[in-house]
Motif scaffolding. Structure first.
Motif, PDB file in Angstrom:
ATOM      1  N   GLY A 106     -34.391  11.655 -26.563  1.00  0.00           N
ATOM      2  CA  GLY A 106     -33.782  10.331 -26.553  1.00  0.00           C
ATOM      3  C   GLY A 106     -32.969  10.075 -25.303  1.00  0.00           C
ATOM      4  N   LYS A 107     -32.241   8.987 -25.327  1.00  0.00           N
ATOM      5  CA  LYS A 107     -31.373   8.620 -24.199  1.00  0.00           C
ATOM      6  C   LYS A 107     -29.988   9.223 -24.381  1.00  0.00           C
ATOM      7  CE  LYS A 107     -33.435   4.080 -23.190  1.00  0.00           C
ATOM      8  NZ  LYS A 107     -33.144   2.623 -23.111  1.00  0.00           N
ATOM      9  N   TRP A 108     -29.351   9.525 -23.251  1.00  0.00           N
ATOM     10  CA  TRP A 108     -27.959   9.956 -23.252  1.00  0.00           C
ATOM     11  C   TRP A 108     -27.202   9.041 -22.297  1.00  0.00           C
ATOM     12  CZ3 TRP A 108     -24.563  12.891 -19.802  1.00  0.00           C
ATOM     13  CH2 TRP A 108     -23.397  13.338 -20.441  1.00  0.00           C
ATOM     14  N   LEU A 109     -26.167   8.388 -22.813  1.00  0.00           N
ATOM     15  CA  LEU A 109     -25.411   7.410 -22.050  1.00  0.00           C
ATOM     16  C   LEU A 109     -24.003   7.909 -21.784  1.00  0.00           C
ATOM     17  CD1 LEU A 109     -26.421   4.203 -24.066  1.00  0.00           C
ATOM     18  CD2 LEU A 109     -27.686   5.363 -22.236  1.00  0.00           C
ATOM     19  N   VAL A 110     -23.411   7.394 -20.725  1.00  0.00           N
ATOM     20  CA  VAL A 110     -22.004   7.658 -20.418  1.00  0.00           C
ATOM     21  C   VAL A 110     -21.272   6.330 -20.371  1.00  0.00           C
ATOM     22  CG1 VAL A 110     -20.371   8.477 -18.677  1.00  0.00           C
ATOM     23  CG2 VAL A 110     -22.417   9.813 -19.192  1.00  0.00           C
ATOM     24  N   ARG A 111     -20.148   6.278 -21.069  1.00  0.00           N
ATOM     25  CA  ARG A 111     -19.298   5.085 -21.086  1.00  0.00           C
ATOM     26  C   ARG A 111     -17.877   5.495 -20.711  1.00  0.00           C
ATOM     27  NH1 ARG A 111     -19.910   3.245 -26.384  1.00  0.00           N
ATOM     28  NH2 ARG A 111     -17.976   4.199 -27.128  1.00  0.00           N
ATOM     29  N   ILE A 112     -17.260   4.748 -19.850  1.00  0.00           N
ATOM     30  CA  ILE A 112     -15.873   5.017 -19.477  1.00  0.00           C
ATOM     31  C   ILE A 112     -14.972   4.125 -20.329  1.00  0.00           C
ATOM     32  CG2 ILE A 112     -14.150   4.938 -17.644  1.00  0.00           C
ATOM     33  CD1 ILE A 112     -16.186   7.157 -17.277  1.00  0.00           C
ATOM     34  N   ASP A 113     -14.167   4.757 -21.172  1.00  0.00           N
ATOM     35  CA  ASP A 113     -13.294   4.009 -22.084  1.00  0.00           C
ATOM     36  C   ASP A 113     -11.975   3.667 -21.385  1.00  0.00           C
ATOM     37  OD1 ASP A 113     -15.276   4.229 -23.912  1.00  0.00           O
ATOM     38  OD2 ASP A 113     -14.162   5.386 -25.389  1.00  0.00           O
ATOM     39  N   ASP A 114     -12.078   2.756 -20.426  1.00  0.00           N
ATOM     40  CA  ASP A 114     -10.910   2.359 -19.629  1.00  0.00           C
ATOM     41  C   ASP A 114     -10.280   1.088 -20.200  1.00  0.00           C
ATOM     42  OD1 ASP A 114     -13.125   0.827 -18.976  1.00  0.00           O
ATOM     43  OD2 ASP A 114     -12.642   0.707 -16.835  1.00  0.00           O
ATOM     44  N   ILE A 115      -9.892   1.178 -21.463  1.00  0.00           N
ATOM     45  CA  ILE A 115      -9.360   0.020 -22.168  1.00  0.00           C
ATOM     46  C   ILE A 115      -7.837   0.085 -22.295  1.00  0.00           C
ATOM     47  CG2 ILE A 115      -9.417   0.942 -24.531  1.00  0.00           C
ATOM     48  CD1 ILE A 115     -10.681  -2.518 -23.310  1.00  0.00           C
ATOM     49  N   ASP A 116      -7.233   1.159 -21.790  1.00  0.00           N
ATOM     50  CA  ASP A 116      -5.790   1.355 -21.942  1.00  0.00           C
ATOM     51  C   ASP A 116      -5.177   1.660 -20.573  1.00  0.00           C
ATOM     52  OD1 ASP A 116      -3.250   1.827 -22.823  1.00  0.00           O
ATOM     53  OD2 ASP A 116      -3.792   3.390 -24.273  1.00  0.00           O
ATOM     54  N   PRO A 117      -5.011   0.639 -19.728  1.00  0.00           N
ATOM     55  CA  PRO A 117      -4.538   0.852 -18.346  1.00  0.00           C
ATOM     56  C   PRO A 117      -3.273   1.696 -18.212  1.00  0.00           C
ATOM     57  CG  PRO A 117      -5.286  -1.401 -18.623  1.00  0.00           C
ATOM     58  CD  PRO A 117      -5.295  -0.787 -19.993  1.00  0.00           C
ATOM     59  N   PRO A 118      -2.270   1.577 -19.093  1.00  0.00           N
ATOM     60  CA  PRO A 118      -1.062   2.398 -18.911  1.00  0.00           C
ATOM     61  C   PRO A 118      -1.338   3.900 -18.946  1.00  0.00           C
ATOM     62  CG  PRO A 118      -0.606   0.580 -20.408  1.00  0.00           C
ATOM     63  CD  PRO A 118      -2.091   0.600 -20.186  1.00  0.00           C
TER      64      PRO A 118
END
Length: 296
Positions: free
Chosen positions: A40-52
């Motif tokens: 299958g596919k393997w994805l990378v996501r950057i969880d940059d939702i919390d700037p502080p």
């Protein structure tokens, strides 16, 4: 790279709050090999939702480290900071269906309740001024099936809590963005650390509230240091070495109780990963935390 031939989609979603450490690698490797074993596919996501909490340059370093260990992803990296419109749409949908409400309770009040919110603001119909948004819990999840650990039961006070989906400081909450993005990326199975087991039942509940299909889950053991603390950025875990990746990968495979790879010193990193994929056994992974001193 073999073209994915199944509908399986896995992902690794680190937050850019520091460099990847050995515990991160174990999670990334487990997720990667599970996806590759399913073709299958393997994805990378950057969880940059919390700037502080973000560290400048950390996102780029994370991607560079994954490439150094030859854990290559199949689609462009998704950055949560570019997905605000999707999160607002989910919030609007929940609001229009009467499934959320504004809450002005302070952290101190929650702390006095031993950390579990009691629904105080649910029926107060407060305005949105200086308020968080909470999910009105109507689909509590008291148990779910973990593909590694079997049936997992959730404490009632966790399952029944009206979780925050938009923070008082204006930031989108972790539970909301994870569910929205996993659905957007067609993730079929989430392989991640056991520290997120309590969050899983709440996220499954959110899938129900949003009427979205629910992925499968498997939670890998946590890698602990000699003080029995989880290897983490908060605990100042050492960044992964940018030297020969092969011994580090082989050590991670050993901790995951995977079949040993003979004569690995004569193999390239890509050959080791190919053999590891062919021999991959999810059910062989320990379900208990692992103390490891080699990469602390």
């Amino acid at each position: 790279m073999k073209i994915p031939s199944s509908s399986y989609v896995g992902r690794f979603a680190p937050s850019p709050s520091g460099n990847l450490h050995f515990g991160s690698l174990v999670t990334a490797l487990g997720s990667y090999l599970q996806a590759r074993a399913q073709q299958g596919k393997w994805l990378v996501r950057i969880d940059d939702i919390d700037p502080p909490r973000e560290v400048p340059g950390a996102a780029a370093n994370i991607l560079k480290t994954l490439e150094h260990y030859q854990l290559y992803w199949d689609e462009p990296v998704l950055y949560q900071s570019k997905r605000h419109d999707a999160y607002r749409a989910a919030l609007d949908s929940l609001r229009q269906q009467g499934k959320s409400y504004y809450c002005t309770c302070s952290r101190q009040r929650i702390k006095e309740l031993q950390g579990h919110y009691d629904g105080h603001c649910r029926n107060l119909y407060l305005p949105n001024h200086d308020a968080a948004i909470r999910l009105k819990q109507t689909h509590p999840v008291y148990q779910f099936t973990d593909r590694l650990r079997g049936e997992i039961y959730t404490e009632a006070n966790i399952a029944e809590e009206d979780i925050i989906i938009h923070r008082k400081d204006g930031l989108f909450a972790y539970h909301l963005v994870v569910v929205v993005d996993d659905h957007y990326q067609n993730v079929t199975e989430v392989i991640r650390g056991a520290d997120l087991i309590p969050a899983t039942s709440q996220q499954i509940s959110l899938y129900h509230h949003l009427s979205l299909p629910i992925p499968d889950y498997a939670h890998l053991p946590l890698i602990l240091n000699h003080d029995n603390n989880k290897l983490s950025k908060q605990n100042h875990a050492t960044a992964l070495p940018m030297t020969d990746p092969r011994p580090v990968i082989c050590h991670a495979l050993k901790l995951l109780n995977q079949p040993s790879i003979e004569h690995w010193r004569d193999l390239s990193t890509s050959e080791i990963l190919k053999i590891a994929t062919d021999k991959w056994q999810l059910k062989a992974i320990p379900s208990h935390d692992i103390i490891d001193d080699a990469y602390n």
